[in-house]
Scaffold this motif. Sequence first.
Motif, PDB file in Angstrom:
ATOM      1  N   PRO A 148       0.988  -1.271  -0.161  1.00 39.01           N
ATOM      2  CA  PRO A 148      -0.026   0.055   0.343  1.00 39.01           C
ATOM      3  C   PRO A 148       1.019   0.739  -0.355  1.00 39.01           C
ATOM      4  O   PRO A 148       0.207   2.333  -0.120  1.00 39.01           O
ATOM      5  CB  PRO A 148      -0.836  -0.085   1.588  1.00 39.01           C
ATOM      6  N   GLY A 149       1.813   1.113  -0.060  1.00 45.50           N
ATOM      7  CA  GLY A 149       3.249   2.283   0.689  1.00 45.50           C
ATOM      8  C   GLY A 149       3.645   2.759  -1.248  1.00 45.50           C
ATOM      9  O   GLY A 149       5.033   3.584  -0.925  1.00 45.50           O
ATOM     10  N   VAL A 150       3.430   1.730  -2.353  1.00 46.01           N
ATOM     11  CA  VAL A 150       4.436   1.677  -3.304  1.00 46.01           C
ATOM     12  C   VAL A 150       3.336   2.394  -3.968  1.00 46.01           C
ATOM     13  O   VAL A 150       2.356   1.758  -4.233  1.00 46.01           O
ATOM     14  CB  VAL A 150       4.729   0.480  -3.970  1.00 46.01           C
ATOM     15  N   ALA A 151       3.150   3.610  -4.709  1.00 43.29           N
ATOM     16  CA  ALA A 151       2.926   4.232  -5.837  1.00 43.29           C
ATOM     17  C   ALA A 151       2.832   3.432  -7.408  1.00 43.29           C
ATOM     18  O   ALA A 151       3.751   2.916  -7.708  1.00 43.29           O
ATOM     19  CB  ALA A 151       3.515   5.267  -6.602  1.00 43.29           C
ATOM     20  N   MET A 152       1.322   3.042  -7.772  1.00 45.95           N
ATOM     21  CA  MET A 152       1.304   1.823  -8.725  1.00 45.95           C
ATOM     22  C   MET A 152       0.874   2.691 -10.209  1.00 45.95           C
ATOM     23  O   MET A 152       0.003   3.287 -10.278  1.00 45.95           O
ATOM     24  CB  MET A 152       0.167   0.640  -8.360  1.00 45.95           C
ATOM     25  N   LEU A 153       1.996   2.527 -10.447  1.00 44.10           N
ATOM     26  CA  LEU A 153       1.701   3.393 -12.186  1.00 44.10           C
ATOM     27  C   LEU A 153       2.018   2.371 -13.423  1.00 44.10           C
ATOM     28  O   LEU A 153       2.528   2.939 -14.147  1.00 44.10           O
ATOM     29  CB  LEU A 153       2.336   4.716 -12.282  1.00 44.10           C
ATOM     30  N   PRO A 154       0.549   1.981 -13.997  1.00 42.88           N
ATOM     31  CA  PRO A 154       0.873   0.991 -14.419  1.00 42.88           C
ATOM     32  C   PRO A 154       0.499   1.745 -16.251  1.00 42.88           C
ATOM     33  O   PRO A 154      -0.027   2.523 -16.246  1.00 42.88           O
ATOM     34  CB  PRO A 154      -0.347   0.217 -14.284  1.00 42.88           C
ATOM     35  N   VAL A 155       1.675   1.786 -16.920  1.00 45.53           N
ATOM     36  CA  VAL A 155       1.422   1.956 -19.088  1.00 45.53           C
ATOM     37  C   VAL A 155       1.316   0.158 -20.031  1.00 45.53           C
ATOM     38  O   VAL A 155       2.357   0.076 -19.660  1.00 45.53           O
ATOM     39  CB  VAL A 155       2.497   2.467 -18.473  1.00 45.53           C
ATOM     40  N   GLU A 156       0.420   1.000 -20.215  1.00 45.85           N
ATOM     41  CA  GLU A 156      -0.596   0.261 -21.323  1.00 45.85           C
ATOM     42  C   GLU A 156       0.166  -0.019 -22.578  1.00 45.85           C
ATOM     43  O   GLU A 156      -0.150   1.465 -22.925  1.00 45.85           O
ATOM     44  CB  GLU A 156      -1.744   0.243 -20.931  1.00 45.85           C
ATOM     45  N   ALA A 157       1.165   0.029 -23.122  1.00 41.70           N
ATOM     46  CA  ALA A 157       2.090   0.244 -24.303  1.00 41.70           C
ATOM     47  C   ALA A 157       2.653  -1.009 -24.420  1.00 41.70           C
ATOM     48  O   ALA A 157       3.750  -1.865 -23.424  1.00 41.70           O
ATOM     49  CB  ALA A 157       2.791   1.467 -23.564  1.00 41.70           C
ATOM     50  N   ASP A 158       3.363  -1.128 -25.862  1.00 48.60           N
ATOM     51  CA  ASP A 158       4.381  -1.791 -26.270  1.00 48.60           C
ATOM     52  C   ASP A 158       6.079  -1.446 -25.377  1.00 48.60           C
ATOM     53  O   ASP A 158       6.213  -0.438 -26.216  1.00 48.60           O
ATOM     54  CB  ASP A 158       5.207  -1.369 -27.775  1.00 48.60           C
ATOM     55  N   PHE A 159       6.703  -2.081 -24.683  1.00 48.33           N
ATOM     56  CA  PHE A 159       8.002  -1.041 -24.267  1.00 48.33           C
ATOM     57  C   PHE A 159       9.129  -1.274 -25.698  1.00 48.33           C
ATOM     58  O   PHE A 159       9.567  -0.285 -24.746  1.00 48.33           O
ATOM     59  CB  PHE A 159       7.465  -2.106 -22.850  1.00 48.33           C
ATOM     60  N   THR A 160       9.373  -2.085 -26.480  1.00 53.82           N
ATOM     61  CA  THR A 160      10.085  -1.405 -27.558  1.00 53.82           C
ATOM     62  C   THR A 160      10.012  -0.404 -27.958  1.00 53.82           C
ATOM     63  O   THR A 160      10.516  -0.249 -28.825  1.00 53.82           O
ATOM     64  CB  THR A 160       9.865  -2.731 -28.023  1.00 53.82           C
ATOM     65  N   GLN A 161       8.401   0.702 -28.182  1.00 51.44           N
ATOM     66  CA  GLN A 161       8.130   1.786 -28.713  1.00 51.44           C
ATOM     67  C   GLN A 161       8.070   2.557 -27.610  1.00 51.44           C
ATOM     68  O   GLN A 161       9.304   2.532 -26.431  1.00 51.44           O
ATOM     69  CB  GLN A 161       6.865   1.888 -29.280  1.00 51.44           C
ATOM     70  N   ALA A 162       8.114   4.440 -28.306  1.00 48.12           N
ATOM     71  CA  ALA A 162       8.961   5.107 -27.140  1.00 48.12           C
ATOM     72  C   ALA A 162       7.122   4.643 -25.746  1.00 48.12           C
ATOM     73  O   ALA A 162       6.826   4.871 -26.359  1.00 48.12           O
ATOM     74  CB  ALA A 162       8.722   6.277 -28.704  1.00 48.12           C
ATOM     75  N   VAL A 163       8.100   5.173 -25.057  1.00 51.05           N
ATOM     76  CA  VAL A 163       7.284   4.999 -23.317  1.00 51.05           C
ATOM     77  C   VAL A 163       7.614   6.331 -23.262  1.00 51.05           C
ATOM     78  O   VAL A 163       8.836   6.701 -22.464  1.00 51.05           O
ATOM     79  CB  VAL A 163       7.550   4.017 -23.050  1.00 51.05           C
ATOM     80  N   ARG A 164       6.056   6.961 -22.901  1.00 51.01           N
ATOM     81  CA  ARG A 164       6.941   8.278 -21.771  1.00 51.01           C
ATOM     82  C   ARG A 164       6.413   7.049 -20.237  1.00 51.01           C
ATOM     83  O   ARG A 164       5.169   7.264 -20.309  1.00 51.01           O
ATOM     84  CB  ARG A 164       4.898   9.228 -21.953  1.00 51.01           C
TER      85      ARG A 164
END
Length: 342
Positions: A148-164
């Motif tokens: 619970p103390g860790v911010a969970m920040l999922p990113v749905e993306a193709d990790f081989t491409q440009a990711v912000r």
Amino acid sequence: MEPVSLATPHADALAASLARSLDIAEQRAADEATAVFRADVLFGLSQPQKAVPPKYFYDEAGSRLFDLICRLPEYYPTRCEVAILKARAGEIGDLMGPGASLVEFGSGSSTKVRLLLDAMAEPAAYVPIDISGPHMRAAVARLAEDYPGVAMLPVEADFTQAVRLPPLGDGRRVGFFPGSTIGNFTPDAATAFLAHVGEVLGVGSSLVIGFDLAKDWSVLEAAYDDRQGITAAFNLNLLARINREVGADFDPGAFRHKAFFNAGESRIEMHLESVREQEVRIGRHHFAFARGETIHTENSYKFSADAFLALARHAGWRMRRMWTDPKGWFAVAALERDGAGN
């Protein structure tokens, strides 16, 4: 006294409009992803050696099948890597430093990351990046309950491409790329990907990465062609996904799973082999298959330690530590971006 409602017709209309906008944006993103998938399939099937990128294995069904593969007795990489992470978690945690944000490329079920989160000093955030959104979000929901103390920040993306990445704190950014997935890339593509990871994570970043070591071919082939047929089902599920999402008319029963070690390239190759002469249609496109012709679906390169470290150096990373299992079958390395300092 009756509770006072702050809702107004204007607020309700604004909320409904926002919800519609989000739905439209999500649908547009899904349509774009499907268009890219279709283009990749059409291009791959048009080549002399037909091929489909392995990243498309991981729809919901494919992700579940891969979870089963990781528990197979023949599939040693998961067992070896987990054993290394358990044994060396304290050392890895010390290298990360306090308040770090952990960014996992291709997070899947987010199971191994628990070993690192447990070893880290006050981890600030966990950022899983995965192409299979529903599978990833389910995994993150389970993690959020336990951390619970860790911010969970999922990113749905193709990790081989440009990711912000989402906004993160001031602590070190640590990449996590387990499971020997780096072996799915050709050596040149692996170098480019590792350079890409360094750009995503930024100056001062670290990377914890697993890679498979070269060994007897019989061990390798058994790991990718298990007796229960789970890997075969995983491979064939790709055809079902192409049918469903791209509108092809593949008959999965007309193909069989094929896996073998290519010694000259030091890699396992996975293919889907046509068991008869046939034609597959995708809209107005027709693709003829001879009996025995294959679709190349995955490579899994096996490295010597020196070869992998040379590859990492070319991508701008330097070695901090490397650990192997007692048999020398698998390795986990802790890398640091060049110029980051200690």
